[in-house]
Design an enzyme around this catalytic site. Sequence first.
Site, PDB file in Angstrom:
ATOM      1  N   ASP A 461       0.829  -1.210   0.000  1.00 28.79           N
ATOM      2  CA  ASP A 461       0.000   0.000   0.000  1.00 28.79           C
ATOM      3  C   ASP A 461       0.867   1.266   0.000  1.00 28.79           C
ATOM      4  OD1 ASP A 461      -2.293   1.548   0.181  1.00 28.79           O
ATOM      5  OD2 ASP A 461      -3.082   0.554   1.971  1.00 28.79           O
ATOM      6  N   ASP A 531     -10.873   2.317  -3.234  1.00 28.21           N
ATOM      7  CA  ASP A 531     -11.439   1.968  -1.925  1.00 28.21           C
ATOM      8  C   ASP A 531     -12.962   2.010  -1.956  1.00 28.21           C
ATOM      9  OD1 ASP A 531      -9.112   1.431  -0.609  1.00 28.21           O
ATOM     10  OD2 ASP A 531      -8.871   3.434   0.214  1.00 28.21           O
TER      11      ASP A 531
HETATM   12  C1  DGJ Z   1      -5.829   2.006   2.009  1.00 28.52           C
HETATM   13  C2  DGJ Z   1      -6.242   0.834   1.168  1.00 28.52           C
HETATM   14  O1  DGJ Z   1      -6.731   1.261  -0.057  1.00 28.52           O
HETATM   15  C3  DGJ Z   1      -7.269   0.011   1.944  1.00 28.52           C
HETATM   16  O2  DGJ Z   1      -7.718  -1.054   1.165  1.00 28.52           O
HETATM   17  C4  DGJ Z   1      -6.638  -0.459   3.235  1.00 28.52           C
HETATM   18  O3  DGJ Z   1      -5.625  -1.377   2.951  1.00 28.52           O
HETATM   19  C5  DGJ Z   1      -6.112   0.704   4.022  1.00 28.52           C
HETATM   20  N1  DGJ Z   1      -5.258   1.543   3.248  1.00 28.52           N
HETATM   21  C6  DGJ Z   1      -5.363   0.235   5.250  1.00 28.52           C
HETATM   22  O4  DGJ Z   1      -4.790   1.260   5.956  1.00 28.52           O
END
Ligand code: DGJ
Length: 716
Positions: A461, A531
């Site tokens: 991430d 997301d």
């Molecule tokens: C952002 C990501 O897009 C989410 O899916 C998740 O993993 C969060 N970060 C976790 O902090």
Amino acid sequence: MAGDALDPGIRFLPEARLWVLSAGEMSYVFGVNEREELQHVYWGRRIRRDRDWSPAASLPQWDGVDPSTNTTPEEYPGWGGLRFCEPCLKVVFADGGRDLVLKYVDHALQDRDLTLHLRDLGCDLQVDLGYHLDPSGILRRQATVRNGTDHPVVLESAQSAVWHLPQGPDCHLNYLSGRWGEETRPTREEIHPGSKVLESRRGSTSNQMNPWFAIEGPGEDATEEHGDVWFGALGWSGSWKLVVEQTPRLDVRVTGGMSDFDFAHPLAPGESLTTPPFYAGFTARGMGQASRLFHRFQLERILPRASSGRLRPVLYNSWEATGFDVDQAGQMALAEKAARIGVERFVMDDGWFGARDSSRAGLGDWRPSRRKFPDGLGPLIAHVKKLGMDFGLWVEPEMVNPDSDLYRAHPDWVLHFPGRPRSEARNQLVLNLARDDVKEYVFAALDTLLSENEIAFLKWDLNRNFAEPGWPVVPVTDQRRVWVDQVRHVYGIIDRLRLRHPGLEIESCASGGGRVDLGILARTEQVWPSDNTDAFDRLSLQEGFSLAYTPKIMMAWVTDVPTLNGRVTPLTYRFLVAMTGSLGIGANLLKWTREETDLAARMIALYKSIRAIVQEGDLFRLLSPRKGRVAASEYVARDGRQAVLFAFSHDPQFGREAPPVRLRGLDEEAVYRLRSLEGRLDGPAELSGAALMHRGLRLDLKGDYGAAAVLLERTE
Ligand code: DGJ
């Protein structure tokens, strides 16, 4: 016929001093003009006859204000002489001189690789222009700039390539814009005189814009099925720029590569810089074919070789269910439920390490929290494996929370300007991975994690963008290397990890779809597009995504409702939407009812039976979710023997029935057996390709968020 290029590939015509690159549907031609410049000649539909080509000749000047050096389309113009268009290369020499005029020196041609050597007219600043022609007709271009002089130089812009399109008005540019929660929004607009800049200045690819373009025209709009389309994308995960220009002559040119904003890359004598690759292609068969060509290219040429034959497993991810509140017992309980419905990979998201109870602390301390995992990750992983799944883990290696042991020990390891604020976003700062010590720390932390635990998959991430990108401990002249080295070192870490841990798979995520590009895709199996998991929104978002990228890499989770829009959709609808990509589950399975669990198990089994078609077949976007009340997409298996159709209904009114869905990509003469996977299917059990494509299939789609799926199998 003698003298004609019947075979695709790259040919040099010595008398005309032309290179003819032909493959797939396209020819791409350039040559050396009378000023010894490398001049673009043609890019478009395939032209097979060599005698149709004449040597490159510079264009006449259009009054004193538009001299020939400016109107003539060069393959890689430096900024120098009378040139006013976007340059590919801008250099500052040691004496302050900034004039760069590149002349052709010689070339090397081997099979599908062509390299042109260029050199400045006065000094030994060299450029190697590389062309690699894929049999599909996708061309990869990149440049290596070498300082052959005895003094240091600074590159203020080093673009990967400029692409010249045929001259003419009425060209339309398609690109993907967006923001967090709304990535890959297709945008289409007419190209006007001047420049349109698509870019990221954020240090990463960004949720705001994606480095992809497709241009229709000139003079003719393309549809999904028809029309000329020139398309391309960059392989770079740092700041980038695409400049789409329409010149005063109405020529359209697309220059692209690393962003030149705040860019100043030094080259010591003998040093060189290779730009990221820029891939582009052409089709006369519309936007649909442009996507299919690019998808196939990604599947066969970009995605990591090691896993290319593998279908994406059905994954469970804990983020939406547990947030930061993860612990051994809770994750084990989720894993048991996940295994029961047929999940193949269990991924524990954020919250498992250091003092990570919220976004405020812990990033950088990549050891399991002793409170949440008293015996480390071992027991959870063993449990997951016993349940028949493999184990994946979330990491965000490029970042640090100020509230972490790492930052307390090394406050100088972050990007910053001395004496200036260190602006936090999501309570975190960006590690300066251009530094060797930081790079080695990150590599070692991940390597240890992977060596000590049976981790099959990392969700990698990145949740903020660069700001205050200072690197105070190196000489001022080197400080702006961060724009290049940061990205290169991330690539290097991933490459080393993959080498040391063969079989490791990675998902690229950046607050959703902030790092989706052909650079990261050469190193990761899949990406997290957004997301936003609202299934209705996802249909649009996924459609935009599919313009540029293959559905195989597009992770799509089924999550709980209501969503960020407050929307509630049926579970079947959520499943079918997610099944149009690589299926994952992100819901809190501990709260699902018996009926929901049974439905999920049935859907996952169904997905497994068709996923090869979805992940590796050809996608036909039939009806856009952005228009009309029915959205539909179809995937045709590579061998044409099977196809699967998905359709969704929204906002029906006045009792009108849904129109028939007309399929594509089938054999008119063949007969297909129809099997409903979801929803009722009236009418004959077998239909010809012609009937399916011209008359269409009437589906029983009723109500809001109705969903249907049909499998078509070709009969002998
Ligand atoms: C952002 C990501 O897009 C989410 O899916 C998740 O993993 C969060 N970060 C976790 O902090």
